[in-house]
Design a protein around this motif. Structure first.
Motif, short mmCIF file in Angstrom:
data_model
loop_
_atom_site.label_atom_id
_atom_site.label_comp_id
_atom_site.label_asym_id
_atom_site.label_seq_id
_atom_site.Cartn_x
_atom_site.Cartn_y
_atom_site.Cartn_z
N PRO A 1 0.83 -1.37 -0.08
CA PRO A 1 -0.06 -0.02 -0.08
C PRO A 1 1.03 1.10 -0.09
O PRO A 1 2.03 1.42 0.70
CB PRO A 1 -0.73 -0.07 1.22
CG PRO A 1 -0.56 -1.46 1.75
CD PRO A 1 0.80 -1.85 1.07
N ALA A 2 0.36 2.32 -0.66
CA ALA A 2 1.25 3.40 -0.91
C ALA A 2 0.66 4.50 0.18
O ALA A 2 -0.26 5.48 0.10
CB ALA A 2 1.09 4.12 -2.36
N SER A 3 1.06 4.36 1.47
CA SER A 3 0.42 5.40 2.55
C SER A 3 0.96 6.62 2.13
O SER A 3 2.10 6.87 1.90
CB SER A 3 1.17 4.67 3.90
OG SER A 3 0.77 5.64 4.83
N GLU A 33 -10.56 20.72 -8.50
CA GLU A 33 -9.96 19.74 -8.31
C GLU A 33 -9.98 19.18 -6.74
O GLU A 33 -10.22 19.82 -5.93
CB GLU A 33 -8.41 19.71 -8.34
CG GLU A 33 -7.36 18.65 -8.38
CD GLU A 33 -5.91 18.81 -8.45
OE1 GLU A 33 -5.46 18.10 -8.75
OE2 GLU A 33 -5.49 20.01 -7.80
N ARG A 34 -10.13 17.78 -6.90
CA ARG A 34 -10.64 17.29 -5.41
C ARG A 34 -9.28 16.19 -5.05
O ARG A 34 -8.86 15.64 -5.89
CB ARG A 34 -11.80 16.35 -5.24
CG ARG A 34 -12.97 17.27 -5.45
CD ARG A 34 -14.36 16.50 -5.38
NE ARG A 34 -15.32 17.41 -5.99
CZ ARG A 34 -16.52 17.18 -5.01
NH1 ARG A 34 -16.63 16.37 -4.12
NH2 ARG A 34 -17.55 17.93 -5.38
N ARG A 35 -8.80 16.60 -3.73
CA ARG A 35 -7.43 15.79 -3.65
C ARG A 35 -7.71 15.17 -2.13
O ARG A 35 -8.35 15.78 -1.30
CB ARG A 35 -6.14 16.68 -3.44
CG ARG A 35 -6.06 17.28 -4.68
CD ARG A 35 -4.87 18.17 -4.75
NE ARG A 35 -3.47 17.71 -4.25
CZ ARG A 35 -2.72 17.34 -5.06
NH1 ARG A 35 -2.56 17.55 -6.53
NH2 ARG A 35 -1.45 16.84 -4.34
N VAL A 36 -7.22 14.07 -1.92
CA VAL A 36 -7.16 13.33 -0.70
C VAL A 36 -5.79 12.76 -0.72
O VAL A 36 -5.20 12.35 -1.58
CB VAL A 36 -8.22 12.23 -0.57
CG1 VAL A 36 -9.71 12.70 -0.81
CG2 VAL A 36 -8.41 11.17 -1.53
N ASP A 41 -3.06 2.18 4.98
CA ASP A 41 -3.31 1.13 4.14
C ASP A 41 -3.51 1.32 2.72
O ASP A 41 -3.99 0.39 1.85
CB ASP A 41 -4.43 0.20 4.94
CG ASP A 41 -5.89 0.85 4.71
OD1 ASP A 41 -5.80 2.12 4.18
OD2 ASP A 41 -6.75 0.06 5.03
N GLY A 42 -3.36 2.54 2.29
CA GLY A 42 -3.43 2.85 0.97
C GLY A 42 -4.82 3.30 0.41
O GLY A 42 -5.22 3.63 -0.70
N ALA A 43 -5.88 3.35 1.27
CA ALA A 43 -7.21 3.24 1.04
C ALA A 43 -7.40 5.12 0.85
O ALA A 43 -6.75 5.78 1.62
CB ALA A 43 -8.06 2.95 2.12
N ASP A 85 -8.61 0.54 -7.88
CA ASP A 85 -7.30 0.39 -7.48
C ASP A 85 -6.35 1.03 -8.37
O ASP A 85 -6.24 0.67 -9.36
CB ASP A 85 -6.90 -1.09 -7.38
CG ASP A 85 -7.76 -1.73 -6.33
OD1 ASP A 85 -8.06 -1.10 -5.30
OD2 ASP A 85 -8.10 -3.08 -6.44
N LEU A 86 -5.54 2.07 -7.95
CA LEU A 86 -4.58 2.62 -8.34
C LEU A 86 -3.13 1.96 -8.35
O LEU A 86 -2.92 1.93 -7.01
CB LEU A 86 -4.48 4.26 -7.84
CG LEU A 86 -5.47 5.22 -8.57
CD1 LEU A 86 -5.28 6.59 -7.87
CD2 LEU A 86 -5.61 5.35 -10.04
N VAL A 87 -2.59 1.71 -9.20
CA VAL A 87 -1.36 0.69 -8.84
C VAL A 87 -0.26 1.79 -9.58
O VAL A 87 -0.10 2.13 -10.83
CB VAL A 87 -1.22 -0.44 -9.92
CG1 VAL A 87 0.28 -1.27 -9.90
CG2 VAL A 87 -2.44 -1.48 -9.50
N LEU A 88 0.73 2.26 -8.64
CA LEU A 88 1.54 3.26 -8.58
C LEU A 88 2.88 2.35 -8.98
O LEU A 88 3.41 1.92 -8.21
CB LEU A 88 1.90 4.00 -7.59
CG LEU A 88 0.69 4.90 -7.03
CD1 LEU A 88 0.90 5.64 -5.75
CD2 LEU A 88 0.52 5.87 -8.18
N PRO A 89 3.39 2.65 -10.50
CA PRO A 89 4.33 1.98 -10.96
C PRO A 89 5.62 2.46 -10.13
O PRO A 89 6.01 3.75 -9.79
CB PRO A 89 4.49 2.16 -12.58
CG PRO A 89 3.62 3.44 -12.26
CD PRO A 89 2.75 3.56 -11.45
#
Length: 190
Positions: A1-3, A33-36, A41-43, A85-89
Motif C-alpha cells: 500500500p502507498a501510504s 480539483e479534489r485531492r485526498v 493502508d493505501g485506501a 485500485d490505482l497501481v503506482l508503478p
C-alpha cells in the motif's frame, strides 16, 4: 500500500501543465480539483461526487505518477460504483552530466526534461560539477535539454541560450523503474 499517496479527481482528460496553470491564474474556472491523501493502508475515498466521467490520478514520493481517464461515477442511490485500485508503478531515474564542448562541467545551469507526446515537464539545475538527476519518472521517451548561463566563464546572450538548448537536446527512453545513470550531454561548439 502507498501510504500517504496523493489522489486527485479532475474532469476527464484533465492536463495539468504550465500553460494550463497560467490560464487558470488569469481566468480561474469553476472546475474544482479534489485531492485526498491515502491512509496507512493505501485506501482513499471521494464523497459527494456528482455523477459523470472523471480522471483519477495518484502520486507518491517513491513512485511514478499514474493517471486513469474515463472513470464513470454514477449516483450512489443507483449503486454500481466499484472501488478503483490505482497501481503506482516504480519510478524511473534519468541522471547524467552536462559539459561544455571543451568538456568542462556546466555548473548550476538549468536542465529541463519533457516527456514526448505528453504534457509532463520538469526542470532542475546541475550541481557544482555539472551533474543532474530526475527521479520518479513514468515509463516513456524523454527529451533532456541544458540551458547554461555561462560557457567558459562568459555570459551567454539570451538568443544563444536557445541555440545551446536546441543543440543539447537528447532523446532518452526509460522503462518502468529503470535507473539510467551516466547520460552525457555535451554542448556543441558554436
Amino acid at each position: 500500500p502507498a501510504s500517504g499517496a496523493m489522489v486527485s479527481l479532475n474532469e476527464n482528460n484533465f492536463q495539468d501543465n504550465a500553460l494550463n496553470q497560467i490560464f487558470k491564474s488569469i481566468a480561474p474556472d469553476d472546475t474544482r480539483e479534489r485531492r485526498v491523501k491515502a491512509t496507512g493502508d493505501g485506501a482513499y475515498a471521494f464523497e459527494q461526487i456528482p455523477p459523470g466521467v472523471y480522471q483519477v490520478s495518484g502520486s507518491h514520493e517513491d513512485t511514478a505518477p499514474v493517471v486513469v481517464n474515463d472513470v464513470n461515477i454514477v449516483d450512489d442511490a443507483l449503486g454500481g460504483n466499484k472501488p478503483l485500485d490505482l497501481v503506482l508503478p516504480p519510478g524511473a531515474v534519468i541522471a547524467g552530466h552536462a559539459v561544455s564542448a571543451a568538456r568542462h562541467p556546466l555548473a548550476f545551469c538549468k536542465v529541463q526534461i519533457n516527456q514526448k507526446d505528453s504534457t509532463f515537464m520538469d526542470a532542475g539545475t546541475t550541481d557544482k560539477d555539472g551533474y543532474f538527476r530526475f527521479r520518479n519518472l513514468a515509463q516513456g521517451e524523454y527529451q533532456v535539454t541544458v540551458m547554461p548561463e555561462k560557457v567558459g566563464g562568459e555570459p551567454i546572450h539570451p538568443f544563444m541560450k536557445l541555440v545551446y538548448a536546441k543543440n543539447s537536446q537528447k532523446d532518452i527512453y526509460v522503462g518502468e523503474g529503470q535507473v539510467l545513470d551516466g547520460v552525457l550531454i555535451q554542448l556543441q561548439k558554436q
